[in-house]
Motif scaffolding. Structure first.
Motif, short mmCIF file in Angstrom:
data_model
loop_
_atom_site.label_atom_id
_atom_site.label_comp_id
_atom_site.label_asym_id
_atom_site.label_seq_id
_atom_site.Cartn_x
_atom_site.Cartn_y
_atom_site.Cartn_z
N PRO A 1 0.75 -1.17 -0.03
CA PRO A 1 0.02 -0.09 0.02
C PRO A 1 0.83 1.18 -0.23
CG PRO A 1 0.11 -1.07 2.14
CD PRO A 1 0.60 -1.84 1.19
N ALA A 2 2.29 1.13 0.44
CA ALA A 2 3.00 2.23 0.45
C ALA A 2 4.51 1.96 0.37
CB ALA A 2 2.70 3.18 1.83
N PRO A 3 5.43 2.69 -0.18
CA PRO A 3 6.70 2.25 -0.31
C PRO A 3 7.45 1.95 1.05
CG PRO A 3 6.44 4.43 -0.56
CD PRO A 3 5.10 4.25 -0.58
N ASP A 4 6.90 2.34 2.40
CA ASP A 4 7.31 2.06 3.59
C ASP A 4 6.83 0.74 4.29
OD1 ASP A 4 5.04 3.12 4.24
OD2 ASP A 4 5.87 4.34 5.59
N GLN A 5 5.96 0.11 3.34
CA GLN A 5 5.34 -1.20 3.87
C GLN A 5 5.83 -2.41 3.29
OE1 GLN A 5 2.69 -1.12 6.20
NE2 GLN A 5 3.54 0.84 6.33
N PRO A 6 5.68 -3.52 3.78
CA PRO A 6 6.29 -4.70 3.21
C PRO A 6 5.47 -5.24 1.79
CG PRO A 6 5.12 -5.25 5.27
CD PRO A 6 5.26 -3.81 5.09
N TRP A 7 5.81 -5.77 0.90
CA TRP A 7 5.16 -6.46 -0.29
C TRP A 7 4.60 -7.72 0.23
CZ3 TRP A 7 4.98 -4.30 -4.78
CH2 TRP A 7 5.90 -3.52 -5.19
N VAL A 8 3.30 -7.71 0.13
CA VAL A 8 2.42 -9.02 0.30
C VAL A 8 2.32 -9.88 -1.00
CG1 VAL A 8 0.19 -9.63 1.22
CG2 VAL A 8 1.31 -7.66 2.05
N PRO A 9 2.45 -11.17 -1.06
CA PRO A 9 2.33 -11.99 -2.00
C PRO A 9 0.82 -12.38 -2.47
CG PRO A 9 3.77 -13.05 -0.55
CD PRO A 9 3.15 -11.69 0.30
N ALA A 10 0.92 -12.24 -3.88
CA ALA A 10 -0.75 -12.33 -4.52
C ALA A 10 -1.06 -13.63 -4.64
CB ALA A 10 -0.78 -11.68 -5.83
N THR A 11 -2.30 -13.93 -4.37
CA THR A 11 -2.74 -15.32 -4.67
C THR A 11 -3.99 -15.38 -5.42
OG1 THR A 11 -4.46 -15.01 -2.78
CG2 THR A 11 -2.40 -15.79 -2.12
N GLY A 12 -4.37 -16.44 -5.93
CA GLY A 12 -5.42 -16.77 -6.84
C GLY A 12 -4.94 -17.21 -8.28
N PHE A 13 -3.81 -17.45 -8.45
CA PHE A 13 -3.26 -17.96 -9.87
C PHE A 13 -2.98 -19.44 -9.91
CE2 PHE A 13 -1.76 -13.78 -8.82
CZ PHE A 13 -2.23 -12.83 -9.80
N GLY A 14 -2.84 -19.97 -10.90
CA GLY A 14 -2.30 -21.50 -11.07
C GLY A 14 -3.42 -22.51 -11.39
N ALA A 15 -4.47 -21.81 -11.93
CA ALA A 15 -5.73 -22.65 -12.39
C ALA A 15 -5.27 -23.85 -13.60
CB ALA A 15 -6.86 -21.86 -12.70
N GLU A 16 -4.35 -23.14 -14.11
CA GLU A 16 -3.92 -23.97 -15.38
C GLU A 16 -2.21 -24.11 -15.24
OE1 GLU A 16 -6.60 -23.64 -19.14
OE2 GLU A 16 -6.20 -21.60 -18.38
#
Length: 386
Positions: A122-137
């Protein structure tokens, strides 16, 4: 007079009226660099991908050429190479922004699958959060990212397996928070033929749009525009003459008209779109007050910036031959600024960074960059048509 700040060993110059005054020549570099992508963003989070060609002599074989990808960011009045951000983003990484919130996506082989990897913060001083919801194929890859109307979007392609002979077909994923993703519903391809999505834009009336192309039964590419309507992406194909290749590369809302940038055959073209279909746009007239001769001019990828619109391209007429930046307050009447590029065949991309405009130029022998502060004031001071 508006100062133009040089970067990454590039020419330093000043914008005075309609021309540039060079203050210092670019520093020589051993390896050839080229800017690959640079979306507009807040200065705190803006980055551009730089592709650097390396040449290595291998005994008994000859010369080997390979490409390395780096990111650059603003550091004061210069561009500086930055480490991969997030650290896992070591390949070409489409990015999207909403204020200082950032989305980064790429694709990599995980086990026996090619899958999309994404991160949001959400901001440059915040940690990255991995995204989910991929890999259906077994095959999913990302080629574009955006944030339209508060919704995060990823454009890319999919097919059943990495080893499948089936063509890759376009797909759009969406997310409200940039972390949890789902596939969108839409008409993304013709039967079993290939298609792809390369970019997003906001269409008039608050609709979302995506651009790319589909493959015809003859095996040629045909430009395609997708418009989201009632939660479903509807495909609109550009009618073309048999055998001619076309593609869309970007789009922009120009004073309530959706303008689509792309190519037909070997030529750069622009079209407008409405629910009744596509209409080819003539080359915009240039505002009076300057002698442009009888030569040709080229527009590439019109984009919105504070105070108006900008396009890259070139002019082949008196008093200038070479790359230019086109500026317009209304998207109808244009003035050009000559770029002091080292080579007349250089090509450029532009990015809005806060209220400024960055012009990133590449050629066969290297890259240059310029920064135009307060682009809205520059556009407002340009001569207008009579």
């Amino acid at each position: 007079m508006v100062g133009v700040r040089g970067a990454l060993g590039s020419t330093l110059g000043q914008l005075a009226g309609a021309g540039w005054t060079t203050l210092s020549a670019p520093a020589g570099t051993e390896q050839v660099t080229a800017f690959r992508s640079a979306p507009s963003a807040d200065p705190q989070v803006w980055k551009a991908d730089v592709q650097r060609a390396h040449f290595e002599q291998i005994e008994g074989i000859g010369w080997d050429r390979w490409l390395a990808l780096n990111s650059v960011a603003l550091s004061g009045d210069a561009l500086a190479v930055v480490p991969p951000d997030p650290p896992e983003a070591t390949m070409w990484t489409p990015r999207a922004y909403s204020g200082t919130a950032e989305l980064a996506v790429n694709s990599d082989v995980v086990g026996s699958r090619l899958t999309i990897l994404g991160w949001q913060r959400p901001a440059p001083d915040q940690p990255w959060v991995p995204a989910t919801g991929f890999g259906a194929e077994g095959w999913e890859q990302a080629t574009a990212a955006g944030n339209l109307g508060g919704l995060w979007l990823i454009g890319g392609g999919h097919r059943a397996q990495v080893t499948s002979t089936a063509p890759e077909q376009a797909m759009i994923w969406y997310s409200a928070d940039g972390v949890t993703w789902a596939r969108a519903d839409g008409d993304f391809a013709q039967e079993d033929r290939a298609s792809r999505i390369v970019g997003f834009c906001a269409a008039p009336g608050g609709q979302r749009a995506a651009v790319g192309d589909v493959t015809t039964t003859a095996g040629t590419r045909q430009a395609a525009l997708w418009i989201e309507q009632d939660g479903r992406w509807q495909r609109n194909e550009l009618p073309t003459d048999s055998g001619r290749t076309s593609t869309f590369t970007s789009c922009v809302d120009v004073a309530g008209t959706l303008v689509v940038n792309g190519s037909m055959g070997s030529g750069v073209e622009r079209w407008s779109w409405s629910p009744t279909g596509f209409a080819e746009q003539d080359m915009p007239p240039i505002a009076t007050g300057r002698d442009n001769g009888a030569g040709t001019r080229e527009f590439r990828d019109v984009a919105a910036v504070p105070g108006g619109y900008v396009a890259t391209g070139r002019l082949d007429a008196a008093p200038h031959t070479g790359p230019v930046v086109w500026l317009s307050a209304d998207g109808q009447h244009w003035q050009w600024l000559a770029l002091p590029a080292d080579r007349p065949d250089a090509w450029s991309i532009v990015a809005g960074v806060g209220g400024d405009l960055l012009v990133l130029s590449s050629s066969a022998t290297g890259s240059q960059a310029w920064r135009i502060p307060d682009i809205a004031s520059v556009i407002a001071a340009m001569p207008t048509s009579s």
